[in-house]
Design a protein around this motif. Structure first.
Motif, mmCIF file in Angstrom:
data_model
loop_
_atom_site.group_PDB
_atom_site.id
_atom_site.type_symbol
_atom_site.label_atom_id
_atom_site.label_comp_id
_atom_site.label_asym_id
_atom_site.label_seq_id
_atom_site.Cartn_x
_atom_site.Cartn_y
_atom_site.Cartn_z
ATOM 1 N N VAL A 30 -1.591 0.004 -1.288
ATOM 2 C CA VAL A 30 -2.550 -1.107 -1.276
ATOM 3 C C VAL A 30 -2.395 -1.914 0.002
ATOM 4 O O VAL A 30 -3.388 -2.336 0.612
ATOM 5 N N ARG B 225 -7.090 -9.062 -2.299
ATOM 6 C CA ARG B 225 -6.677 -8.093 -3.312
ATOM 7 C C ARG B 225 -7.753 -7.923 -4.385
ATOM 8 O O ARG B 225 -8.054 -6.813 -4.822
ATOM 9 N N HIS C 96 -9.881 -4.545 -5.323
ATOM 10 C CA HIS C 96 -9.979 -4.012 -6.681
ATOM 11 C C HIS C 96 -11.444 -3.857 -7.099
ATOM 12 O O HIS C 96 -11.809 -2.876 -7.765
ATOM 13 N N THR D 29 -5.341 5.752 -9.511
ATOM 14 C CA THR D 29 -4.328 4.747 -9.192
ATOM 15 C C THR D 29 -2.978 5.431 -9.215
ATOM 16 O O THR D 29 -2.600 6.031 -10.212
ATOM 17 N N GLY E 76 -0.391 2.600 -4.606
ATOM 18 C CA GLY E 76 -1.763 2.386 -4.145
ATOM 19 C C GLY E 76 -2.750 3.293 -4.855
ATOM 20 O O GLY E 76 -2.780 3.373 -6.080
ATOM 21 N N TYR E 77 -3.552 4.027 -4.053
ATOM 22 C CA TYR E 77 -4.623 4.849 -4.609
ATOM 23 C C TYR E 77 -4.587 6.241 -3.986
ATOM 24 O O TYR E 77 -4.090 6.432 -2.866
ATOM 25 N N ARG F 60 2.509 -5.274 -1.986
ATOM 26 C CA ARG F 60 1.437 -5.630 -2.927
ATOM 27 C C ARG F 60 1.300 -7.139 -3.068
ATOM 28 O O ARG F 60 0.202 -7.648 -3.210
#
Length: 914
Positions: free
Chosen positions: A42, A59, A63, A87, A91-92, A707
C-alpha cells in the motif's frame, strides 16, 4: 477481458470499453498492471499516486479506487484465467494472464522476434516486430502522463518500444529496405539524439541510399551531442562506421546480426525518473541447469524467448560515477548468457504439491462422468491452492501440480503447502456427494516436496519452474499408497518449525520460554514503566514493539507478561495473534483469541459449552450496554462467522472496556502488521479510551509504518521501542545454551560459527544452534583462510532460509537488483562497483542502497571507496549467502567477470584502495 496500456489506458470486455472512473482509479489500475502478478505494498501504491506527499485522506481514496476497480474487473478467482484483484498483505496483487495485457503481448512478440533475428530469419522477425509495434496506440498510458504521472516503469516501457524499433530496423536493413527506414529513424533520433545504435543504423541507411555526406553529418551531430552532454567520444563501433563510410568500405546492405560487436546503446535517464530497464541491451540466452551434471547450458528453446542482443561490459566513468558500455576490442569475446531482466532467472526454494486422483470405475467407465470428476477435482485443487497462497501450475490427465514460493517467497511456504495437501486429500477422499467436488474416493494420493528450483519469469503467465525437486516429488507420488499424504523430510521439518513459531504467546505458558532472556533490558524497562503508570494513574497506554522477523518480539512479551502477572496477580493478560492461520487472513482471529482468553473458552470445547461460557462472561459484566447484542457479535467472532463490520468491532470494544473497569489489564496484539485496517482502527481507539488498559502491539516496522506512517503519533499516552540486533556476547549465550554439550569439540567453536552467521538475530542464532545440537553429522565445515586462521562454514536451517527468502522477495525491484549484484562483491562493497555490473544505473544503485540501509540489511562500514563514496557491508552474513545462492551460475560468473574488468581498468592507486 483485455487491458490496454499502450496508448490511453483502457479495459475492454467482449468488445465493450468499460468505464474506469476518475484519474485516481485509472492510475491505480495502471500501476498494478505495470507490476502485474506481484504484491504491491500500500505504501508503494500511495507514493506512486501522490509522489509529492500523501493527503490525509489518501488511504481512504486508495481503498475507494480499489473497491471501484474490483467492481469493474470482478472478483471471481475460481476461474484460473480470469483477472482478479486480491488483497495480499502488505498491499494488493493483480493477477492477469499474459494474453490479456497488450504490454505483455508486446514484450513476448519482441522476444520471439529477437530469436528470429539471431537465427537470420529477417522477414519473419520484421513481421513479428511490426505486429508488436502495431499494439501501440500512442505513448504508454498517455492519459495518465498528460495528468502529470511520471513513473520509472513508463520510461522503461518507452525504452522497450524504441529498442523494438531498432530491432525492426536491423531486420529491414538486412532485407535491403534502406530508404523505407530513414523517415522513422530521423523521427526517433529527434526524440533521443544520444542513441548511438540508432544513429549507426541511420548512417548505414543514408550511405546505401547514396547520401554519404548526410551520414557523415549525422555522425558529427551525434559526436557533438555526446561531448557536450558527457564529455565522451562516440563508441569505437560508431567511429569505425564513420571511417568505413569515409573510405567507401561499407560493402553490401545486409545488417549485422546482433552480436558482441553490435554498436553500443546509451540510454540517458532524467533525474526525475531513473528507471530500471526491464529489457537491458545486454540481454542474452536464459541459463538452464543440466540437472544430471549440475552444469548450466544455454536454453535455446522457443519458449525461453531468448534475446541475443550484445552483451557489453560495463565500464565506470569515475569522474561522474556513470556507467557506460565498454565496446573495446577486449570486450567483444564476452557475450552475456544471463537472462534478459535485471532480476530474471533465480534459484529459489519452492514447495511442490502433486495430486493424483484416480477413480476406479472399470472398463465400462463413462468418459462424460470421468470428465465431470476431473472438472470437480480441478475446482477443489484450485480453491485450496488459492486459499493457501499457492500457484496452480497445471494438470496432466489425473495429475495436478501446485507450486508454493512463486512468484514471491513466503516465510511459511512449506507449511502452507503441507496444509494445502492435507485439505485437498481430505476433500478428495471424504467428499460428500452433495458438496462442490468429486465424490469421495480414497484411491488418490497427495505428496509435498521442498527444495531448490530454477524459476524463470515468462511474461504474464506463471513463472517456469524446473529442478530436481520435481523428480523427488514424482518419486514420492509413485511410492505413495492410496489415500496417503506424503511429505519429504525438509517439508516436515519446516512444518515443525512453523508450528513452533505460530504458537505465539496465545499457547505459550506465561514465563515458559526455555532460552535465556538477554539483551532486552531497555525494552523491558519501557514496558514495565508503562504498566506501572497504567496501574497508578488508571489511564490507557499504547506501547508499540517494532522489530524485523526473528528479532525476539514474542520472547520479550513472554518475559514481560510473566513479570506483569507476578507484580499484580489480580491483573489480566489478554493475548491475541494477528498472524493469519492462512494467507489472506484479516487479524480478526486476534480479537477472537482475546475473547476466548477472557471468558475461559477451551480451544477444543463444544459449541454449546463455548456459548455458555461467553454468555456467563457477558452477563457477569456490570455496566455493559446491550449485552445480548454484544454476545451475538462475540459469538460470531469466536465461531468465525463475523463479517468484520463496524458492529463486530464496536461490540468487542464494549466488552473489553467493561472488562478493564473491574481490574487493570494487559492487552497484547502480536504481528499487527498482518491485521486488517479495522483491527488497527480498534487498537487506535483503545489507546484513546478510558480505564487502566496497557495495549502492547508487536509489528515489523516497514510493514506497519508503511501502512500507518503516523501510528501512535499525537497520543498523550503512547510510546514505542525498536528491537536492535543483539551483540555478540548475547548471541553467544543463546547459542551456548541451545548447543549444550555439542560446544565442547575444540576451536574454532560452534558458537563462533553461529555468532558469525546470525548477525545479531536471536531467532537465527537459536535455529542454527538447534540444527547443530540435533545433528549427528553437523552441517558445518572448516574453512582455511589465507592468513592461516580457520573458521567454520555453517549451512542454514530451512526456517532461517525461508525468512531471508521472503525478505528478498518483498524488496522493491531496484533494491532487490542492487542486493543481487552486491553479493558477488565480497564482504564489503561500494556503489560504484555495484553500478559497474550494469543491472541498474548509478542513481538507482544509490536509491537501492538507501532502502537496504533503512531496512538494516546493509550498513556503512566507515570506509570510503576510491571515488570518495561510502563502503557498505551486509548486516547479516546469512542474507548474503541466501542471495548469492539465488544467482544462476552463469549470471553469477558474468557479474564477477564484469567486476574483475572494472577493477582492472581502475588507476593503480585506486586498485590499491579498492
Amino acid at each position: 477481458m483485455h487491458f490496454r496500456l499502450l496508448g490511453h489506458i483502457e479495459v475492454v470486455d467482449d468488445g465493450t470499453s468499460l468505464t474506469l472512473g476518475g484519474i485516481r482509479a485509472r492510475a491505480t489500475l495502471g500501476y498494478l498492471l505495470l507490476n502485474h502478478n506481484s504484491v504491491i505494498p500500500v505504501s508503494r501504491l500511495m507514493k506512486a499516486l501522490w509522489p509529492n506527499g500523501t493527503p490525509a485522506t489518501g488511504r481512504k481514496m486508495l481503498h475507494n479506487a480499489i473497491s471501484h476497480l474490483r467492481g469493474v474487473i470482478g472478483t471471481n478467482s475460481m476461474t484460473a484465467r480470469a483477472p482478479v484483484l486480491l488483497t495480499h498483505a502488505p498491499g494488493y496483487f493483480l493477477r492477469v494472464q499474459g494474453e490479456s495485457v497488450d504490454m505483455i503481448c508486446f514484450r513476448q512478440l519482441v522476444d520471439a522476434a529477437r530469436s528470429d533475428l539471431a537465427a537470420g530469419r529477417w522477414e519473419q522477425a520484421a513481421d513479428t516486430l511490426r505486429g508488436a509495434l502495431a499494439l501501440w496506440r500512442g505513448p504508454a498510458m498517455v492519459d495518465l502522463v498528460e495528468a502529470g504521472v511520471n513513473w520509472a516503469e513508463l520510461t522503461a516501457l518507452e525504452n522497450d518500444r524504441r529498442a523494438a524499433i531498432e530491432c525492426l530496423v536491423d531486420a529491414d536493413l538486412a532485407l535491403g529496405r534502406h530508404a523505407q527506414v530513414i523517415s522513422e529513424l530521423e523521427t526517433q533520433l529527434q526524440a533521443g539524439p544520444l542513441r548511438e545504435r540508432m544513429a549507426g543504423q541511420l548512417m548505414r541507411a543514408l550511405y546505401h541510399c547514396g547520401r554519404q555526406s548526410d551520414a557523415l553529418a549525422l555522425y558529427q551531430r551525434t559526436r557533438t551531442a555526446l561531448i557536450e552532454e558527457f564529455g565522451l567520444d562516440p563508441s569505437p563501433e560508431l567511429q569505425q562506421l564513420e571511417r568505413a563510410i569515409l573510405n567507401h568500405a561499407l560493402v553490401g546492405g545486409t545488417a549485422v546480426r546482433p552480436s558482441a560487436d553490435q554498436p553500443a546503446e546509451l540510454i540517458v535517464h532524467s533525474d526525475s525518473a531513473s528507471p530500471l530497464p526491464s529489457r537491458p541491451a545486454s540481454a542474452g540466452l536464459n541459463a538452464v541447469p543440466d540437472v544430471a551434471s549440475d552444469r548450466v547450458v544455454p536454453d535455446t528453446s522457443a519458449e525461453a524467448g531468448a534475446s541475443v542482443s550484445a552483451a557489453l561490459t560495463a565500464v565506470p566513468d569515475v569522474a561522474s560515477d556513470r556507467v557506460v558500455p565498454d565496446t573495446s576490442a577486449g570486450a567483444e569475446a564476452s557475450v552475456s548468457t544471463v537472462a534478459t531482466d535485471a532480476v530474471a532467472s533465480e534459484i529459489k526454494q519452492v514447495s511442490i504439491v502433486l495430486v493424483r486422483a484416480i477413480k476406479e470405475t472399470g472398463e465400462a467407465s463413462d468418459p462424460a462422468a470421468a470428465a465431470l470428476t476431473h472438472e470437480r477435482t480441478t475446482r477443489v485443487v484450485e480453491a485450496e491452492a488459492a486459499r493457501w497462497g499457492g500457484t496452480m501450475a497445471g494438470t496432466l490427465g489425473s495429475l495436478w501440480m501446485v507450486v508454493f514460493g512463486v512468484p514471491v517467497s513466503g516465510e511459511f511456504d512449506a507449511w502452507h503447502a503441507a496444509r494445502a495437501a492435507r485439505t485437498i486429500s481430505h476433500r478428495l477422499t471424504r467428499q460428500p456427494p452433495n458438496e462442490d467436488g468429486p465424490d469421495g474416493d480414497p484411491s488418490g494420493a497427495v505428496v509435498v516436496a521442498t527444495g531448490k528450483a530454477l524459476v524463470r519469469p515468462s511474461g504474464g503467465s506463471p513463472s517456469a519452474v524446473s529442478g530436481a525437486v520435481f523428480d523427488r516429488a514424482m518419486g514420492q507420488l509413485i511410492a505413495a499408497r492410496p489415500g496417503e499424504v506424503s511429505m519429504c523430510e525438509q517439508t516436515a521439518a519446516a512444518g515443525r518449525t512453523t508450528e513452533r513459531r505460530t504458537l505465539s504467546l496465545v499457547n505459550v505458558p506465561t514465563g515458559g520460554a526455555s532460552e535465556p532472556f538477554v539483551g532486552r533490558d531497555h525494552d523491558m524497562r519501557v514496558l514495565q514503566h508503562a504498566w506501572a503508570q497504567v496501574r497508578r494513574l488508571h489511564h490507557p497506554h499504547l506501547v508499540t514493539v517494532l522489530g524485523p522477523a526473528g528479532m525476539g518480539k514474542t520472547r520479550l512479551l513472554a518475559e514481560f507478561t510473566g513479570r506483569a502477572a507476578g507484580a499484580d496477580p489480580a491483573a489480566e493478560c489478554l493475548i491475541g495473534s494477528c498472524a493469519p492461520a492462512e494467507p489472506g487472513g484479516t487479524g480478526f482471529d486476534a480479537l477472537a483469541d482475546i475473547v476466548k482468553a477472557r471468558c475461559g473458552v477451551a480451544t477444543d470445547g463444544s459449541e454449546s459449552h463455548t456459548r455458555a461460557r461467553l454468555a456467563s462472561a457477558v452477563t457477569g459484566l456490570s455496566g455493559l450496554n446491550r449485552p445480548d447484542w454484544v454476545l451475538g457479535h462475540l459469538c460470531d467472532l469466536v465461531f468465525g462467522t463475523t463479517d468484520g463490520g463496524e458492529d463486530a468491532v464496536s461490540a468487542w470494544c464494549s466488552f473489553l472496556e467493561a472488562t478493564v473497569v473491574e481490574r487493570p489489564a494487559v492487552l497484547v496484539l502480536e504481528d499487527a502488521h498482518c491485521a486488517a485496517d479495522a483491527v488497527l482502527d480498534v487498537v487506535d481507539q483503545l489507546a484513546s479510551s478510558t480505564g487502566p488498559l496497557l495495549t502492547v502491539v508487536t509489528a515489523r516496522p516497514e510493514e506497519l509504518l508503511g501502512r500507518r506512517p503516523g501510528w501512535g503519533g499525537g497520543k498523550r499516552y503512547a510510546s514505542a521501542t525498536v528491537l536492535q540486533p543483539l551483540d555478540d556476547r548475547d548471541i553467544r549465550e543463546l547459542a551456548a545454551t541451545r548447543l549444550g554439550r555439542r560446544n565442547r569439540d575444540g576451536a574454532p567453536t560452534l558458537v563462533d560459527a553461529v555468532v558469525t552467521k546470525a548477525g545479531g538475530n536471536p531467532f537465527f542464532a537459536l535455529e542454527l544452534a538447534a540444527t547443530l545440537a540435533g545433528s549427528a553429522d553437523r552441517p558445518v565445515s572448516a574453512v582455511q583462510h589465507a592468513t592461516g586462521s580457520t573458521s567454520l562454514s555453517l549451512s542454514l536451517p530451512p526456517a532461517v532460509r525461508a525468512v531471508l527468502d521472503a525478505q528478498i522477495d518483498t524488496l522493491p525491484l531496484v533494491a532487490k537488483t542492487v542486493l543481487l549484484d552486491a553479493v558477488v562483491l565480497g564482504a564489503s562493497f561500494c556503489g560504484g562497483a555495484v553500478a559497474a555490473i550494469g543491472s541498474a544505473c548509478a542513481a538507482d544503485v544509490e536509491q537501492g542502497l538507501r532502502h537496504l540501509e533503512r531496512l538494516d540489511l546493509v550498513a556503512r562500514n566507515g570506509q570510503l571507496s576510491p571515488a570518495g563514496r561510502p563502503e557498505y557491508e551486509f548486516r547479516i552474513s546469512a542474507l548474503r549467502d541466501v542471495a548469492y545462492e539465488r544467482l544462476v551460475p552463469a549470471a553469477r560468473e558474468e557479474k564477477q567477470r564484469i567486476v574483475a574488468g572494472w577493477r582492472f581498468r581502475l588507476p593503480d592507486s585506486d586498485k590499491l584502495a579498492s
